[in-house]
Design a protein around this motif. Structure first.
Motif, PDB file in Angstrom:
ATOM      1  N   ALA A 150       0.842  -1.207   0.000  1.00  0.00           N
ATOM      2  CA  ALA A 150       0.000   0.000   0.000  1.00  0.00           C
ATOM      3  C   ALA A 150       0.875   1.255   0.000  1.00  0.00           C
ATOM      4  O   ALA A 150       0.569   2.233  -0.686  1.00  0.00           O
ATOM      5  CB  ALA A 150      -0.937  -0.003   1.203  1.00  0.00           C
ATOM      6  N   ASP A 151       1.976   1.219   0.737  1.00  0.00           N
ATOM      7  CA  ASP A 151       2.906   2.356   0.743  1.00  0.00           C
ATOM      8  C   ASP A 151       3.509   2.589  -0.648  1.00  0.00           C
ATOM      9  O   ASP A 151       3.618   3.727  -1.099  1.00  0.00           O
ATOM     10  CB  ASP A 151       4.032   2.131   1.753  1.00  0.00           C
ATOM     11  N   VAL A 152       3.893   1.506  -1.315  1.00  0.00           N
ATOM     12  CA  VAL A 152       4.436   1.631  -2.669  1.00  0.00           C
ATOM     13  C   VAL A 152       3.371   2.224  -3.591  1.00  0.00           C
ATOM     14  O   VAL A 152       3.644   3.129  -4.378  1.00  0.00           O
ATOM     15  CB  VAL A 152       4.929   0.259  -3.202  1.00  0.00           C
ATOM     16  N   ASP A 196       1.182   3.375  -9.891  1.00  0.00           N
ATOM     17  CA  ASP A 196       2.013   2.749 -10.924  1.00  0.00           C
ATOM     18  C   ASP A 196       2.995   1.770 -10.274  1.00  0.00           C
ATOM     19  O   ASP A 196       4.207   1.949 -10.332  1.00  0.00           O
ATOM     20  CB  ASP A 196       2.760   3.825 -11.714  1.00  0.00           C
ATOM     21  N   THR A 197       2.438   0.747  -9.641  1.00  0.00           N
ATOM     22  CA  THR A 197       3.270  -0.203  -8.911  1.00  0.00           C
ATOM     23  C   THR A 197       4.016  -1.118  -9.876  1.00  0.00           C
ATOM     24  O   THR A 197       3.428  -1.636 -10.824  1.00  0.00           O
ATOM     25  CB  THR A 197       2.428  -1.041  -7.933  1.00  0.00           C
ATOM     26  N   ALA A 237       5.963  -4.416 -11.410  1.00  0.00           N
ATOM     27  CA  ALA A 237       5.708  -5.855 -11.389  1.00  0.00           C
ATOM     28  C   ALA A 237       6.471  -6.533 -10.256  1.00  0.00           C
ATOM     29  O   ALA A 237       5.995  -7.511  -9.677  1.00  0.00           O
ATOM     30  CB  ALA A 237       6.090  -6.473 -12.731  1.00  0.00           C
ATOM     31  N   SER A 238       7.627  -5.989  -9.902  1.00  0.00           N
ATOM     32  CA  SER A 238       8.418  -6.590  -8.820  1.00  0.00           C
ATOM     33  C   SER A 238       7.662  -6.547  -7.491  1.00  0.00           C
ATOM     34  O   SER A 238       7.841  -7.430  -6.653  1.00  0.00           O
ATOM     35  CB  SER A 238       9.771  -5.882  -8.692  1.00  0.00           C
ATOM     36  N   SER A 239       6.808  -5.544  -7.299  1.00  0.00           N
ATOM     37  CA  SER A 239       6.012  -5.469  -6.061  1.00  0.00           C
ATOM     38  C   SER A 239       5.016  -6.615  -5.992  1.00  0.00           C
ATOM     39  O   SER A 239       4.789  -7.186  -4.929  1.00  0.00           O
ATOM     40  CB  SER A 239       5.269  -4.137  -5.985  1.00  0.00           C
ATOM     41  N   ILE A 240       4.438  -6.942  -7.130  1.00  0.00           N
ATOM     42  CA  ILE A 240       3.498  -8.072  -7.170  1.00  0.00           C
ATOM     43  C   ILE A 240       4.253  -9.381  -6.928  1.00  0.00           C
ATOM     44  O   ILE A 240       3.787 -10.251  -6.195  1.00  0.00           O
ATOM     45  CB  ILE A 240       2.742  -8.122  -8.512  1.00  0.00           C
ATOM     46  N   ARG A 241       5.445  -9.509  -7.501  1.00  0.00           N
ATOM     47  CA  ARG A 241       6.226 -10.738  -7.307  1.00  0.00           C
ATOM     48  C   ARG A 241       6.577 -10.936  -5.834  1.00  0.00           C
ATOM     49  O   ARG A 241       6.557 -12.063  -5.341  1.00  0.00           O
ATOM     50  CB  ARG A 241       7.486 -10.712  -8.174  1.00  0.00           C
ATOM     51  N   VAL A 242       6.848  -9.856  -5.123  1.00  0.00           N
ATOM     52  CA  VAL A 242       7.122  -9.969  -3.676  1.00  0.00           C
ATOM     53  C   VAL A 242       5.878 -10.487  -2.962  1.00  0.00           C
ATOM     54  O   VAL A 242       5.970 -11.365  -2.097  1.00  0.00           O
ATOM     55  CB  VAL A 242       7.591  -8.615  -3.096  1.00  0.00           C
ATOM     56  N   LEU A 243       4.711  -9.961  -3.330  1.00  0.00           N
ATOM     57  CA  LEU A 243       3.468 -10.430  -2.710  1.00  0.00           C
ATOM     58  C   LEU A 243       3.232 -11.911  -2.995  1.00  0.00           C
ATOM     59  O   LEU A 243       2.728 -12.644  -2.134  1.00  0.00           O
ATOM     60  CB  LEU A 243       2.279  -9.620  -3.223  1.00  0.00           C
ATOM     61  N   GLN A 244       3.606 -12.364  -4.194  1.00  0.00           N
ATOM     62  CA  GLN A 244       3.343 -13.743  -4.589  1.00  0.00           C
ATOM     63  C   GLN A 244       4.111 -14.766  -3.758  1.00  0.00           C
ATOM     64  O   GLN A 244       3.758 -15.944  -3.760  1.00  0.00           O
ATOM     65  CB  GLN A 244       3.648 -13.940  -6.078  1.00  0.00           C
ATOM     66  N   ASP A 245       5.099 -14.325  -3.015  1.00  0.00           N
ATOM     67  CA  ASP A 245       5.815 -15.240  -2.123  1.00  0.00           C
ATOM     68  C   ASP A 245       4.947 -15.655  -0.935  1.00  0.00           C
ATOM     69  O   ASP A 245       5.194 -16.693  -0.321  1.00  0.00           O
ATOM     70  CB  ASP A 245       7.102 -14.603  -1.599  1.00  0.00           C
TER      71      ASP A 245
END
Length: 142
Positions: A84-86, A93-94, A96-104
């Motif tokens: 949310a901070d990002v 405009d987050t 793709a790397s932010s989504i990949r971190v969440l996918q862990d």
């Protein structure tokens, strides 16, 4: 005092600002109830995300409901709040790397719910900010 006269329809100060169009108010409230309640993500996690968003989205009413409580964060909550901070810093405009971190830690369905929640809460907080929704004064509630 808000920037427009509240409608008589609605249970909360926010709903009364939207209550000038009862259909919009009801649909907005139904979606809000669905997104804030228990889903794939816990209501507690989403509340910490909401509090994080409120600190920067400009709605005094939303900010008055409390700041994030980092001492209550588990790993999932910390990641969701960080995302949310990002989102706030990059104006949506987050990368793709932010989504990949969440996918862990989160499933795709949970990430979808988190993104929908963040977008809806931001929109709600923007409405509150635009219309000057202020924190409630307990002396005027009697």
């Amino acid at each position: 005092m808000s920037r427009i006269q509240p409608a008589v329809i609605g249970k909360t100060p926010f709903e009364r600002l939207l209550g000038h169009d009862e259909g919009v108010m009801r649909q907005w409230s139904m979606l809000g109830d669905m997104l804030t309640g228990e889903g794939r993500l816990s209501a507690e996690l989403k509340e910490q995300v909401r509090r994080t968003l409120a600190q920067q989205n400009g709605c005094d009413y939303c900010q008055a409901k409390g700041k994030p409580e980092p001492h209550m964060f588990d790993e999932r909550t910390a990641l969701a709040v960080g995302f949310a901070d990002v989102f706030l810093q990059l104006k949506g405009d987050t990368p793709a790397s932010s989504i990949r971190v969440l996918q862990d830690v989160f499933t795709d369905a949970e990430i979808s719910e988190l993104c929908a929640f963040i977008a809806f809460m931001t929109a709600s907080q923007y409405v509150g900010a635009m219309l000057g929704l202020e924190r409630e004064n307990p002396l005027t509630l009697m």
